[in-house]
Design an enzyme around this catalytic site. Structure first.
Site, PDB file in Angstrom:
ATOM      1  N   LYS A  35      -2.283 -21.987 -14.384  1.00 28.17           N
ATOM      2  CA  LYS A  35      -2.772 -21.480 -13.100  1.00 28.17           C
ATOM      3  C   LYS A  35      -2.603 -19.969 -13.035  1.00 28.17           C
ATOM      4  O   LYS A  35      -1.956 -19.356 -13.881  1.00 28.17           O
ATOM      5  CB  LYS A  35      -2.014 -22.156 -11.966  1.00 28.17           C
ATOM      6  CG  LYS A  35      -0.513 -21.954 -11.990  1.00 28.17           C
ATOM      7  CD  LYS A  35       0.173 -22.728 -10.891  1.00 28.17           C
ATOM      8  CE  LYS A  35       1.694 -22.526 -10.951  1.00 28.17           C
ATOM      9  NZ  LYS A  35       2.363 -23.171  -9.814  1.00 28.17           N
ATOM     10  N   TYR A 252       8.270  11.311  -6.487  1.00 27.95           N
ATOM     11  CA  TYR A 252       8.188  11.251  -5.034  1.00 27.95           C
ATOM     12  C   TYR A 252       9.559  10.992  -4.411  1.00 27.95           C
ATOM     13  O   TYR A 252      10.325  10.150  -4.893  1.00 27.95           O
ATOM     14  CB  TYR A 252       7.243  10.124  -4.602  1.00 27.95           C
ATOM     15  CG  TYR A 252       5.777  10.419  -4.824  1.00 27.95           C
ATOM     16  CD1 TYR A 252       5.158  11.478  -4.178  1.00 27.95           C
ATOM     17  CD2 TYR A 252       5.009   9.615  -5.656  1.00 27.95           C
ATOM     18  CE1 TYR A 252       3.804  11.746  -4.364  1.00 27.95           C
ATOM     19  CE2 TYR A 252       3.658   9.859  -5.850  1.00 27.95           C
ATOM     20  CZ  TYR A 252       3.063  10.921  -5.204  1.00 27.95           C
ATOM     21  OH  TYR A 252       1.732  11.178  -5.395  1.00 27.95           O
TER      22      TYR A 252
END
Length: 366
Positions: A35, A252
């Site tokens: 899946k 950042y």
């Protein structure tokens, strides 16, 4: 392209892992979980490489139909979902087994006029409380299905909530509940996921359903060892290298500050490629085969790595984010997630390369 992040999929390792799963319960059949696009590894190549499995399982009907249209001849199971009349007709047309986890689907199937019977896996809620028939609901559903020409073989299944927690009593409790719910019915059973397959012989039913171990991660690592090999190696290249003085911030938010003269490599992969944004400073990375550490926040297109102790590093040098030499589990542990999420989170801009097996198109018809 030279700067594109790369996922290399070792299909021979995938097949090796399947054979290790079969060796754990040689008297059972294997329904291999593919899946979520083959756990992020690619639905069709994974399905082809797992041709030795007795069946394959997906969670979305469009994936099941795609496999049939590509010529897959193995038994195919559609996991728990809601199915309307058109969906049931499509399942019958394409020989797709279905999971019944609530009474409405059973009633809908029982009254359906289909070209052939549909095999049903009846999911029992033995304690996970996510999907499944509760005690007291199973027999009415069996009665509903019993007289219908639309119903083929029936398999009784459940799913474990804590099979990867070796000290938990939950699995034994679920096994006892399953035994009580199914006593005297004489139907085939399916219980074991990867962890239970490795550690719970009492859970080995007529069908087992290995998932993550097929892709090279042992969910009981450190407790029960099994010979599985990494299938996905995620890699990128160094884009730039710079020397910075003590006290300089990187990335950042200035969350990483150098404590010494440092060499920082910028690597061409980021959260836009599926590398986890929440991976913290210190998360391991391999640069030219040498262990280095993430320095600063993950950006959309790049990460920065402290390579001060890695010897010479230059633009274009190879970087492994996880895979053959750096287990995905280790990265997941640092990032507070699981390998499943790493594998299935790879974005479309990562290039996939398949090696290890020739998995050409199927030629057999359903």
């Amino acid at each position: 392209m030279y700067n594109t992040a790369l996922a290399t999929i070792d299909l021979a390792a995938l097949r090796h892992n399947l054979h290790r799963a079969r060796a754990l319960a040689p008297g059972s059949k294997l329904m291999a979980m593919i899946k979520a696009n083959g756990y992020g590894h690619g639905l069709l190549p994974v399905a082809r490489a797992l041709s030795d499995a007795d069946g394959l399982a997906v969670a979305r009907l469009d994936e099941a139909v795609q496999l049939r249209e590509q010529g897959l001849a193995q038994r195919l199971l559609l996991l728990g979902t809601l199915l309307d009349d058109d969906d049931l007709a499509l399942c019958a047309q394409h020989h797709i087994d279905i999971v019944i986890h609530e009474a409405d689907t059973a009633r809908r199937l029982a009254r359906a006029r289909l070209p052939r019977p549909v095999h049903c896996w009846l999911k029992l809620d033995t304690g996970m409380h996510r999907l499944g028939l509760m005690p007291g609901q199973l027999q009415p559903v069996l009665d509903t299905l019993a007289a219908s020409a639309a119903v083929g073989e029936q398999v009784l299944m459940t799913h474990f909530a804590c099979a990867d927690e070796v000290d938990s009593a939950a699995t034994a409790e679920q096994l006892a509940c399953f035994a009580a719910m199914t006593r005297g019915l004489g139907l085939p059973t399916s219980l074991a996921n990867s962890a239970a397959l490795i550690d719970q012989p009492a859970s080995h039913g007529d069908w087992n359903r290995p998932g993550i171990m097929l892709y090279g991660d042992n969910p009981l690592h450190g407790h029960r060892e099994v010979d599985v090999r990494p299938v996905m190696t995620l890699s990128a290249r160094v884009l730039a290298v710079r020397d910075i003085p003590p006290g300089a911030a990187v990335g950042y938010g200035a969350t990483w500050i150098s404590r010494r003269p440092s060499r920082i490599a910028t690597v061409g992969i980021g959260y836009g490629d599926g590398y986890p944004r929440h991976a913290p400073n210190g998360t391991p990375v391999l640069v030219n085969g040498h262990r280095a550490a993430l320095a600063g926040r993950v950006s959309m297109d790049s990460i920065c790595v402290d390579v001060t102790d890695c010897g010479p590093v230059s633009p274009g040098d190879p970087v492994e984010l996880w895979g053959r030499a750096l287990p995905a589990r280790e990265i997941a542990d640092h990032a507070g997630t699981i390998s499943y999420a790493l594998f299935t989170g790879i974005s479309q801009r990562v290039e996939f390369v398949y090696e290890g097996l020739d998995v050409g198109r199927w030629t057999s018809d359903v």
